[in-house]
Design a protein around this motif. Sequence first.
Motif, PDB file in Angstrom:
ATOM      1  N   ALA A   7      43.251  44.378 -20.832  1.00 35.11           N
ATOM      2  CA  ALA A   7      44.234  44.622 -21.891  1.00 35.11           C
ATOM      3  C   ALA A   7      43.552  44.928 -23.204  1.00 35.11           C
ATOM      4  O   ALA A   7      43.985  45.805 -23.961  1.00 35.11           O
ATOM      5  N   GLN A  18      50.734  39.589 -18.202  1.00 32.02           N
ATOM      6  CA  GLN A  18      51.694  40.236 -17.305  1.00 32.02           C
ATOM      7  C   GLN A  18      51.014  40.897 -16.115  1.00 32.02           C
ATOM      8  O   GLN A  18      51.486  40.775 -14.968  1.00 32.02           O
ATOM      9  N   THR A  19      49.899  41.566 -16.326  1.00 33.55           N
ATOM     10  CA  THR A  19      49.195  42.197 -15.191  1.00 33.55           C
ATOM     11  C   THR A  19      48.568  41.125 -14.294  1.00 33.55           C
ATOM     12  O   THR A  19      48.508  41.289 -13.071  1.00 33.55           O
ATOM     13  N   LYS A  54      50.418  40.748 -28.577  1.00 31.18           N
ATOM     14  CA  LYS A  54      50.725  41.917 -27.757  1.00 31.18           C
ATOM     15  C   LYS A  54      49.688  42.113 -26.669  1.00 31.18           C
ATOM     16  O   LYS A  54      50.018  42.332 -25.494  1.00 31.18           O
ATOM     17  N   VAL A  55      48.420  42.045 -27.015  1.00 30.67           N
ATOM     18  CA  VAL A  55      47.343  42.208 -26.038  1.00 30.67           C
ATOM     19  C   VAL A  55      47.326  41.027 -25.061  1.00 30.67           C
ATOM     20  O   VAL A  55      47.160  41.205 -23.853  1.00 30.67           O
ATOM     21  N   THR A  81      49.834  39.047 -24.088  1.00 31.59           N
ATOM     22  CA  THR A  81      50.932  39.113 -23.119  1.00 31.59           C
ATOM     23  C   THR A  81      50.755  40.259 -22.142  1.00 31.59           C
ATOM     24  O   THR A  81      51.124  40.146 -20.971  1.00 31.59           O
ATOM     25  N   GLN A  82      50.155  41.367 -22.577  1.00 35.85           N
ATOM     26  CA  GLN A  82      49.897  42.482 -21.652  1.00 35.85           C
ATOM     27  C   GLN A  82      48.948  42.049 -20.540  1.00 35.85           C
ATOM     28  O   GLN A  82      49.188  42.319 -19.361  1.00 35.85           O
ATOM     29  N   GLY A  83      47.875  41.366 -20.903  1.00 37.65           N
ATOM     30  CA  GLY A  83      46.939  40.866 -19.898  1.00 37.65           C
ATOM     31  C   GLY A  83      47.571  39.812 -19.007  1.00 37.65           C
ATOM     32  O   GLY A  83      47.334  39.784 -17.794  1.00 37.65           O
ATOM     33  N   SER A  93      42.153  48.538 -22.970  1.00 36.82           N
ATOM     34  CA  SER A  93      43.191  49.576 -23.030  1.00 36.82           C
ATOM     35  C   SER A  93      43.821  49.673 -24.407  1.00 36.82           C
ATOM     36  O   SER A  93      44.392  50.702 -24.770  1.00 36.82           O
ATOM     37  N   SER A  94      43.706  48.605 -25.201  1.00 38.36           N
ATOM     38  CA  SER A  94      44.306  48.610 -26.542  1.00 38.36           C
ATOM     39  C   SER A  94      43.397  49.209 -27.599  1.00 38.36           C
ATOM     40  O   SER A  94      43.829  49.474 -28.721  1.00 38.36           O
ATOM     41  N   HIS A 110      41.815  40.077 -16.653  1.00 39.34           N
ATOM     42  CA  HIS A 110      43.018  40.836 -16.985  1.00 39.34           C
ATOM     43  C   HIS A 110      43.219  40.929 -18.489  1.00 39.34           C
ATOM     44  O   HIS A 110      43.690  41.959 -18.996  1.00 39.34           O
ATOM     45  N   ASN A 121      57.330  39.564 -18.035  1.00 38.26           N
ATOM     46  CA  ASN A 121      57.712  40.852 -17.446  1.00 38.26           C
ATOM     47  C   ASN A 121      57.828  40.744 -15.928  1.00 38.26           C
ATOM     48  O   ASN A 121      57.473  41.656 -15.181  1.00 38.26           O
TER      49      ASN A 121
END
Length: 904
Positions: A505, A482-483, A475-476, A478-480, A508-509, A501, A314
């Motif tokens: 994630a 990306q941040t 999903k979790v 890649t979210q971590g 938040s999930s 990070h 991202n």
Amino acid sequence: MGKGFYISKTVGIVGIVLAAGALATITALPVVYSQEKSKNNEVKSTDPTMAPSNEPWDQWRLPQTLSPKIYNITLWPRLQPDPTGLYIFTGLSSLVFRCVEKTNLILIHSNKLNMTKHPTLIGLGGKPAPTIESIVMHTKTQYMAIHLKEELTAGESYELYTEFLGELSDDLGGFYRSEYYENGIKKVVATTQMQATDARKAFPCFDEPAMKAVFHITLNHDPATVALSNGVVIDEVNITVDDTLVTRTTFAPTEVMSTYLLAFIVSDFIFIEQNIENLQIRIFARQEAINAGQGEYALSVTGPILKFFEKYYNVPYPLPKSDQIALPDFNTGAMENWGLITYRETALLYDEEISSNENKERIITVISHELAHQWFGNLVTVRWWNDLWLNEGFATYVEYLGADEAEPDWNIKDLIVLNDVHKVFAIDALASSHPLSSKEEEIQRPEQITEMFDTISYSKGASVLRMLSTFLTEKVFTQGLQTYLDHFKFNNTVYTDLWEHLQKAVDSSGTTLPKTVQEIMDRWILQMGFPVVTINTATGQITQEHFLLDPETKPDSGLYQFHGQKKKQYNPYTGCYRKLVSLNITVIFTDTTGLTMMMKTGNAYLMFSRLQDSIPVINRAQIIDDAFNLAKAGIIEMTLALRTTLFLASETEYMPWESALDNLDYFYLMFDRTEVYGPMQTYIGNQVKNLFDYFTRLTNWEDVPPGHTDQYNQVNALRVACSTGLEACTTLVKTWFQQWMENPNVNPIKANLRSAVYCSAIAAGGEEEWNFAWEMFEKATVASEKDKLRAAMACATEPWLLNRYLKYTLDPEKIRKQDATSTIISIASNVVGQPLAWDFVRANWEYIFNEYGGKSYLFPNLISGVTNRFSTPFELEQVCDLPNNCYIYLTVILYSRNLYLNVS
């Protein structure tokens, strides 16, 4: 950096302007180098053997008193030798730095550079700079120490100006030269390899990954050549310097980056290109290779992989161009220099008619690996080399994801199990393994940094990150990720920053974990090894312990066994004996993470029959690998492990076959000089016959199987059938090779099968076949074809042919330096060649150690390769007698043979 030198599986058993003022002191370049070697202008040298002290120049890490901001570097490589035969480069550097803490010392890395003019220092904040009192070169720690009469002022910026000269040698490190012939004409390339600690060989610099700065690069070069660097060209003009016409090429300033990611190249290479959404993508190589279309495949997959990573991270690709270049001489597989990735030819160039399916996979995975680094490693960089595993392990993991995007029909993501998980199991099960991450203070010297580039960092790093992604969910994960990248872009990190990070994630999930990400992962990162899990199916009791191929060799004891004798574990770096930490491993059970599991019911072991009917292919491969490892450790009987190979007679899938063959290699190494060898050959021959017949019916050896891994298994069928003496196979390969010898301009052998055919035919032949292969090797213009022939010539069974071949490795005109050690290893993999290779290495130890001892992959693999068959106390003593503290390289030797050499 890409993975180390590559040996085909199928052979396995077998610029710049230097302004007029800047050059005023150099009036006779042909002699200046020799002059400067003996006399530096007011620059003293220190004795490299002097005892260490607490002085900063005797420390291996830079003090944190200065911070680099901008380098202005001008370099002029000479692609013709001077009258003494030396190739040189001259340069100047203007370095802007900020003083963080007041100091009267400027300490900067400089290695094998001669100062041709006294360095100067000016202040940039309105105040004059302190006067330089003296300059001392510390060759051991590779520093130039500039002593000042007064202190620099904290918060102020200064500019340090240097002029220097160095040798453009052929040592594959720093600013070096690569040579090749095209149409009978010798060509020279000036190129670079900075990682890990060789930027200091090109210009004086703060050569640590956290010392990021902006680089302005200018190159002077012959007008008939082209110059490349990390940035795009912003100016190109012909000028005369010191009566020589040169082209001055100036590049746009880089982003803030580390020294090890710099690259600059001068050559007469040409390129092909495409533009994707204003991003320029170019593939550079020798003119002959580009004109033959060998760069087309790399160009076709680069765009899709880049776009995949933009989405995955991202974060838009941070540069305006992506150049990739294939070099005739290159130490490793590839190097992720930001915007100018360098490769071995075999890792970038593909010929549709000559290169194999395996070559194609190699290219796409290495490209994916290096492109992954453009964000993870380049944009965000680890602070120090002790966390190298995060950089390389991550790129190794996601290389499969990027490759899968470009070649979705290959199902390539599964192959991480064979290529990385299983491979590293065999190493991490040794008492001589090591944790993924070390303390910064434990990784200081260049040679210690070099050691970090090993299978543990790459393959175990990839395996544990794959495991982490699996139990967090992609999903979790890649979210971590990306941040993490967004927060730390253009900066440096430690591995725990990623855990933080990822934890955010997770939180938040809404996902619930038994422990924090850091608590879970520290057990895998800070400790060596992995667990073996035992389930008692009668009671439901689950137990675990540290899995070791020899349970008596406990890392927590600080001792190792040598046939009943206990010896302390000696560290040749420090002269000290070390004690290893004990293990406390937490297990997270997830699908196909590669955790070794053995199920027991009393004394009866679960038997695996009809594996191909009831168990998925990836797990069939895993069961075989687990069974053999458990048997080597004495947890189960070896006969049980061998029984898992019974079903191979009806198995046609690649992964189980490859897993079995990889494990059976051990038996060949141990028994191919004993009476057991005959029955073993008969058994393996019987098992492979149906697979050989299957591909005979399916392809008649004229067609290429449709599936990616089916193509690999076709090669396995041919290779193993021929090596076990199946007459139909031997006749086939001898016929093909003879047809080629009769008409050298037309090779009838299919590209995928060439490695296996070449090896088998040369093994079955004699001098005529070997000499023909050498002739074809010398004529080959496709790097992958040269590699196949080079490896196959090691299959000869005549000792005198192998001894002659070994001598060729000492001559770079015959065998390139990048290929010398792998050629010796190939010869050693031949049962006839092993003792010859071992004697050759010992007889030529000084030359080999001096040439390859500091290379990240070449030397460790050489020592491991030539001792692969060692299995007796006498052979171990021979290894221990090697000079020059070779122990630092011995991490994968003699495993599960009741012989252990467990040193740092």
